[in-house]
Write an enzyme that holds these catalytic residues in place. Sequence first.
Site, mmCIF file in Angstrom:
data_model
loop_
_atom_site.group_PDB
_atom_site.id
_atom_site.type_symbol
_atom_site.label_atom_id
_atom_site.label_comp_id
_atom_site.label_asym_id
_atom_site.label_seq_id
_atom_site.Cartn_x
_atom_site.Cartn_y
_atom_site.Cartn_z
ATOM 1 N N GLY A 212 0.824 -1.250 -0.023
ATOM 2 C CA GLY A 212 -0.035 -0.140 -0.232
ATOM 3 C C GLY A 212 0.824 1.187 0.087
ATOM 4 N N ASN A 213 0.174 2.326 0.300
ATOM 5 C CA ASN A 213 1.038 3.599 0.367
ATOM 6 C C ASN A 213 0.417 4.477 1.429
ATOM 7 O OD1 ASN A 213 -0.786 5.384 -1.047
ATOM 8 N ND2 ASN A 213 -0.485 3.984 -2.752
ATOM 9 N N ARG A 214 0.911 5.682 1.603
ATOM 10 C CA ARG A 214 0.582 6.477 2.792
ATOM 11 C C ARG A 214 -0.736 7.591 2.292
ATOM 12 N NH1 ARG A 214 6.011 9.438 4.228
ATOM 13 N NH2 ARG A 214 4.465 10.417 5.778
ATOM 14 N N SER A 215 -1.085 7.302 1.212
ATOM 15 C CA SER A 215 -2.346 8.307 0.907
ATOM 16 C C SER A 215 -3.206 8.392 1.674
ATOM 17 C CB SER A 215 -2.700 8.168 -0.575
ATOM 18 O OG SER A 215 -3.946 8.921 -0.726
#
Length: 427
Positions: A212-215
């Site tokens: 995933g990512n930090r958005s």
Amino acid sequence: MAGARIVLGVSGGIAAYKAVLLLRLLREAGHAVRVVPTVSALEFVGRATWEALSGEPVHTSVFEGTLDVEHVSLGRSADLVVVAPATADLLARAAGGRADDLLTATLLTATCPVLMAPAMHTEMWLHPATVANVALLRSRGVHVLDPESGRLTGADSGPGRLPEPDTLAAAALALLAGPVADPRTVLDLAGRTVVVTAGGTREPVDPVRFLGNRSSGRQGIAIARAAAARGAHVRLIVGEISVATPDGVVVERVGTALEMRDAVRRAALGAEVVVMAAAVADFRPVHAPEAKIKKAPGQPPEPIVLVENPDILAELVADPPDPQTLVVGFAAETGDSEGTVLDHGRAKARRKGANLLAVNAVGEGRGFGDVANEVTVLDAAGCVVTSIRGTKDQVAHGLLDVVAARLTARSADASDPVSEPRTTILR
Ligand code: PMT
């Protein structure tokens, strides 16, 4: 709001014919509409037309409908008053607080939102008296649309044309829906369909883990909220987000980049604008086993082999469902030894070819999450259009200013090549 009571005021201009179609649209949206024309409006469209289409009596004077004290009751009971067209004379009377016919009396007693759509010859619209009347009405909280620019009654052309009925209906319905609390909000996306993506995608590694990512989804959600407040029909496609989605927008939830791609392509059909603020994973594991990957003591884990995800934005540009769709991308960038944030953004703008690209510096305390934001908006050639700094809501509105100006310029070009670009329609 379903089943609202709308007063449709019509003053005496040739554009009164468009109010007939507006009446139809408001009725078809499920609202009761009481038409209150001025005497001179009846010179353009007769009482029978208004009565037949609204199903309600039509009066112009305070001395009609006296049993119901209509000059007070109509305004008091209305959920919305729309005046279209609003002539220079009607604007002057409303600004002066006159109550010399049923429509102006209704305006004085209305406590609900009031929307006015001026239409007149350019000279009248630009006259200092009209300019002052509009400013006064706006300062009192009346939503006054700017007229469109284009062909007027005769051969003349310029600002003063009444917007089309579907634009008027969209502005009216946006006011009824409630997100336009502040009368200074520009309803320049009324009637437009805007697709926004927000949040991060999740690419499964196994049933437990993912890439995933930090958005957080905040920036995309702010854009969706701002577009809805400006009158757009908004379809919001969200991956993983950590804030609530706004009211008044259609929300679709997705997990992976492939799911987001399908959702975007479906939603983009018929959309005037697509804004891709989501952080989409560039890669996904080739294989995500159905069972959890077990830890084997003393054994190094199997490497995760990745495959590239489709680039949704680039695909949209290369093969748009509608060639007229304005495509807006974001670029989350960090500077490095190869170049600055803007250098990388410029290269991405040229590579992806979106109409606009908002370059967003990201990193510790920047870009992601509950922070102020700063973007540089580039065109497809990588030239700077503008820079916007502020809260994510402010960045959203700043970006939509650019979007609305582009849409307006396109519409003006399409409808009348000799006219100036249309002005934004509501302040
Ligand atoms: O969500 P927040 O916490 O508020 O943070 C906001 C944000 C930093 C995530 C947002 O402002 C932002 O910059 N979004 C874009 C993030 C990103 O994926 O950037 P990118 O440079 O990797 O991608 C460029 C563009 O291509 C983006 O519009 C992206 O949506 C799109 N893309 C990327 C990869 C891919 N496979 N398909 C895509 O369509």
